[in-house]
Design an enzyme around this catalytic site. Structure first.
Site, PDB file in Angstrom:
ATOM      1  N   LYS A 124      41.126  -6.743  70.433  1.00 22.28           N
ATOM      2  CA  LYS A 124      39.976  -6.022  69.889  1.00 22.28           C
ATOM      3  C   LYS A 124      39.898  -6.308  68.391  1.00 22.28           C
ATOM      4  O   LYS A 124      40.936  -6.372  67.712  1.00 22.28           O
ATOM      5  CB  LYS A 124      40.154  -4.515  70.168  1.00 22.28           C
ATOM      6  CG  LYS A 124      38.980  -3.649  69.762  1.00 22.28           C
ATOM      7  CD  LYS A 124      39.224  -2.170  70.138  1.00 22.28           C
ATOM      8  CE  LYS A 124      38.063  -1.272  69.778  1.00 22.28           C
ATOM      9  NZ  LYS A 124      38.256   0.137  70.212  1.00 22.28           N
ATOM     10  N   SER A 160      34.457   2.232  72.840  1.00 20.81           N
ATOM     11  CA  SER A 160      34.192   1.142  71.928  1.00 20.81           C
ATOM     12  C   SER A 160      34.896  -0.171  72.276  1.00 20.81           C
ATOM     13  O   SER A 160      34.496  -1.215  71.765  1.00 20.81           O
ATOM     14  CB  SER A 160      34.600   1.554  70.511  1.00 20.81           C
ATOM     15  OG  SER A 160      35.990   1.758  70.414  1.00 20.81           O
ATOM     16  N   SER A 219      37.973   5.296  74.148  1.00 21.83           N
ATOM     17  CA  SER A 219      37.519   3.903  74.014  1.00 21.83           C
ATOM     18  C   SER A 219      38.307   2.861  74.774  1.00 21.83           C
ATOM     19  O   SER A 219      37.895   1.705  74.824  1.00 21.83           O
ATOM     20  CB  SER A 219      37.470   3.509  72.544  1.00 21.83           C
ATOM     21  OG  SER A 219      36.313   4.036  71.967  1.00 21.83           O
TER      22      SER A 219
HETATM   23  N1  GLN Z   1      32.910   7.543  71.927  1.00 23.38           N
HETATM   24  C1  GLN Z   1      33.839   8.136  71.036  1.00 23.38           C
HETATM   25  C2  GLN Z   1      33.337   8.010  69.612  1.00 23.38           C
HETATM   26  O1  GLN Z   1      32.331   7.430  69.424  1.00 23.38           O
HETATM   27  C3  GLN Z   1      35.207   7.531  71.198  1.00 23.38           C
HETATM   28  C4  GLN Z   1      35.404   6.274  70.459  1.00 23.38           C
HETATM   29  C5  GLN Z   1      36.810   5.782  70.493  1.00 23.38           C
HETATM   30  O2  GLN Z   1      37.642   6.193  71.294  1.00 23.38           O
HETATM   31  N2  GLN Z   1      37.118   4.912  69.566  1.00 23.38           N
HETATM   32  O3  GLN Z   1      33.922   8.465  68.696  1.00 23.38           O
END
Ligand code: GLN
EC number: 6.3.5.7
Length: 482
Positions: free
Chosen positions: A76, A151, A175
């Site tokens: 990532k 994400s 995410s």
């Molecule tokens: N959807 C959540 C956010 O936007 C989780 C994102 C994540 O785990 N990095 O914060």
């Protein structure tokens, strides 16, 4: 198209049926053919990849290889890696080539794993759809009109499309688990403190954890064995004895108590998700596990608590991007203040700006007690719910997301998108380990995942239960037709 799991790739390398250079070449060829339609990889460097593969082959020839030597992996874009652009999918860091490497990546490089490239994500890991990337949305390999989740959507899409046997992701509020669910792969978010955050670009430091994403729970266990461990460069890293996370893979499920939180099985998830969970429950019961209803009464409060805390931490963490130390700097400005504000206005995307504004607001004098302090109290209550539930059960089964992957462009209302994190974010607030594994398909043929949540440090049991499910089902071995 290479279809190997990490374990299969490892066996082929060790028995010398394939060389690391040949294996990397197979993946690079598949990436060249299919990545343009998916946009999972955002940085590729064939020369670097092949140089790592040659080094792995030399190590195999010298007899000093480990099980991971020569196995390819995708990272990532949130992980700093020497010599690679580490942009966190933001214009702000588009020109940032990292001079150092994240501990988790270094651990895998030390084993001789081969970097295939860097994969897409929501900018600074803020989002649930991968549409918040400066480099454009990633597409779901099962249906390119749909998002891969986020994400870590690039990681999930790359593994699902068999453009990598495994990937690293990060999970602040779901995410790893939500994109794993949307793409039909397995992903684990470890107990907070198990995996080093050093070199992983910070979003919300009290919630962020890196974790493995692969076709199978077994592959996740193998990777966790290498990335877990104390790191003095991460102040919240936990000092514990090394564990073997594969130790429970063959442990039977007889007697395992699975908690079904009644709040999660109410009317929040759609029919396809409910049906997939019922299939998983049936599989668990067939193997001798028992199910017990539990309650997590503060579930609804986890969303406001999370979005206050995560935004507050993000506003602090992202204050370092000022156009001076590193990052994008505006070309024109009249004075220092304008240089800061223009650089940040140009460098950050709209979701990141929204979080910075929310975070700065809730931390400001006069609002701190009303929002931030209150959210910290809710966080404690949410965590307490899980401890009460774990008095009655060993693991908790839950949906990973309320629906299968949405259509690209359909997530335009931020609050609606935040609400879709309902099944994943409480786990981060409580610092617990949890994984998502493939559990079926929706009516529109998109994958659906089931989530297993454990108490702190129960990764081996979680991965073992998932492995037992995968021995008795084949959802995880299905791949999209590209
Ligand atoms: N959807 C959540 C956010 O936007 C989780 C994102 C994540 O785990 N990095 O914060």
């Amino acid at each position: 198209m290479p279809q190997y799991t990490l374990k299969q790739a490892s066996a082929l390398l060790q028995s010398k049926q394939i060389s690391a250079v040949e294996l990397a070449g197979e993946y690079l060829k598949a990436i060249a053919a299919h990545n343009p339609a998916l946009n999972a990889y955002i940085t590729l460097d064939e020369e670097k990849t092949l140089a790592e593969a040659r080094a792995a082959d030399a190590r195999i020839a010298a007899g000093s290889a480990t099980a991971l030597t020569g196995v390819p992996i995708a990272y990532k874009d949130i992980f700093c890696q020497t010599g690679w652009r580490s942009a966190c999918a933001s214009k702000m860091l588009d020109n940032f080539v990292s001079p150092y490497t994240a501990t988790v990546v270094q651990n895998l490089l030390d084993e001789g794993m081969v970097t295939l490239g860097r994969v897409n994500m929501d900018e600074f890991a803020m989002g649930s759809c991968n549409e918040n990337s400066y480099y454009g949305a990633t597409r779901n390999p099962w249906n390119t009109a749909h998002v891969p989740g986020g994400s870590s959507g690039g990681s999930a899409a790359a593994v699902a499309a068999r453009l990598a046997p495994a990937a690293l992701g990060s999970d602040t509020g779901g995410s790893i688990r939500q994109p794993a669910s949307h793409c039909g792969i397995t992903g684990l978010k470890p107990t907070y403190g198990t995996v080093s955050r050093f070199g992983m670009i910070a979003y919300a430091s009290s919630l962020d954890q890196a974790g493995p994403m692969a076709q199978t729970a077994e592959d996740c266990a193998i990777l966790l064995n290498t990335i877990a461990g104390f790191d003095e460069r991460d102040s919240t890293s936990i000092e514990r004895a090394k564990e073997d996370y594969t130790r429970d893979l063959n442990r039977p499920l007889k007697g395992l108590r699975i908690g079904l939180p009644k709040e999660y099985f109410a009317d929040g998830a759609d029919e396809g998700v409910q049906a997939a969970l019922q299939n998983t429950i049936a599989l668990l019961r067939e193997q001798g596990a028992q199910t017990v209803e539990v309650s997590l009464p503060q579930t609804a409060l986890s969303i406001p608590a999370y979005y206050v805390i995560a935004s507050a931490e993000a506003s602090t963490n992202l204050s370092r991007y000022d156009g001076v130390r590193y990052g994008h700097r505006a070309a024109q400005f009249a004075n220092l203040d304008e240089m800061y504000s223009r650089s940040r206005a140009e460098g950050f995307g709209s979701e990141v700006k929204r979080r910075i504004m929310i975070g700065t607001y809730v931390l400001s004098h006069g609002y701190y007690d009303a929002y931030y302090l209150k959210a910290q109290k809710l966080r404690r209550l949410v965590a307490q719910d899980f401890q009460t539930a774990f008095e009655q059960c060993d693991l908790i089964l839950a949906p990973a997301a309320p629906t299968a992957a949405p259509i690209i462009g359909s997530s335009s209302d931020p609050v609606q998108t935040y609400l879709s994190d309902i099944y994943t974010i409480a786990v981060n607030l409580a610092g617990l380990p949890a994984l998502s594994l493939p559990a079926g398909f929706a009516a529109n043929s998109l994958p659906i995942g089931a989530q297993l949540i454990g108490n702190h440090f129960t990764e081996a049991r979680l991965l073992g239960a998932a492995h037992q499910i995968q021995l008795a089902s084949d959802w995880h071995s299905q791949a999209p037709a590209l």
